[in-house]
Design an enzyme around this catalytic site. Sequence first.
Site, PDB file in Angstrom:
ATOM      1  N   TYR A   1      39.429  31.733  42.720  1.00  0.00           N
ATOM      2  CA  TYR A   1      40.227  31.580  41.496  1.00  0.00           C
ATOM      3  C   TYR A   1      39.451  30.838  40.403  1.00  0.00           C
ATOM      4  CZ  TYR A   1      44.194  32.526  44.674  1.00  0.00           C
ATOM      5  OH  TYR A   1      45.045  33.045  45.613  1.00  0.00           O
TER       6      TYR A   1
ATOM      7  N   HIS B   1      39.945  33.917  53.194  1.00  0.00           N
ATOM      8  CA  HIS B   1      40.710  34.639  52.162  1.00  0.00           C
ATOM      9  C   HIS B   1      40.892  36.124  52.508  1.00  0.00           C
ATOM     10  CE1 HIS B   1      41.550  34.346  47.533  1.00  0.00           C
ATOM     11  NE2 HIS B   1      42.412  35.141  48.126  1.00  0.00           N
TER      12      HIS B   1
END
Length: 270
Positions: free
Chosen positions: A43, A101
Amino acid sequence: MTQHSVIPNPGLGTFRLKGDTLKSAVSNALEQGYRHIDTAQMYGNEAEVGQAIAESSVPRNEIFLTTKVWHDTLKPDDLKKSVDESLEKLGTDYVDLLLIHWPSPNDEVPMRDYLTALREVQKAGKTRHIGVSNFTMAQIDQAVDILGEGVLLTNQIEVHPFLQNRALVEHCKRHDIAVTAFMPLAVGKVMEDDTLKRIAANHDATPAQVTLAWLQALDIVTFPSSTKADHLKSNIEALKITLSDDELEEIATLDRGERIANPDFAPDWD
């Protein structure tokens, strides 16, 4: 204590949030009683998340902080280095939950290698809990074979009324792995659904609130992303809503397998 009760609900998702917008969302959320913040290396906002937490009056040990290791740093040495970088950016010496992730595309890095490294990071005290994200049923089985039962806290997956992922949700629960849901509001599509609007009217609520109440009824923790104070507040208030069995059954009929997060490196979905 069951696995899911370790993770405060709801949390604040920070995907696509940056700069002052992100910092204000995190500080607003913490002021309103949120105690779960979800970020990731990918992010690009860990430093701002860390600053907002540091500037908040809420002590670090009361906040459940999640970050994630991206799939290009899964080789054991790369993984450990990237975790140290995340901790430095976040301004903390540990996270509460560290996730893989995405599984390694095409098993380029063997799962045993990166899950063993993840476990070593946990044993070193750099994370309280470990988990995975976007793992299929077969990958969950493989992960449990490698680490044993009861080691993985969660599988973070896409769940919303239009992609209910029931088989995978049940599979995780059989392994005592909590399910955490990302994109719970289907990037706003829940707001346009007639069934959810009708159920919302019964509760003097919004379709978004009904969706969060539905997830809670399924024992699924979630962390919608929001920058507006009133949305942050209504997300917390959603958890006071109790849906009837009939309403839950109506929402169950909305599943149409509509997957939003489906990059080219995704696994072969169940």
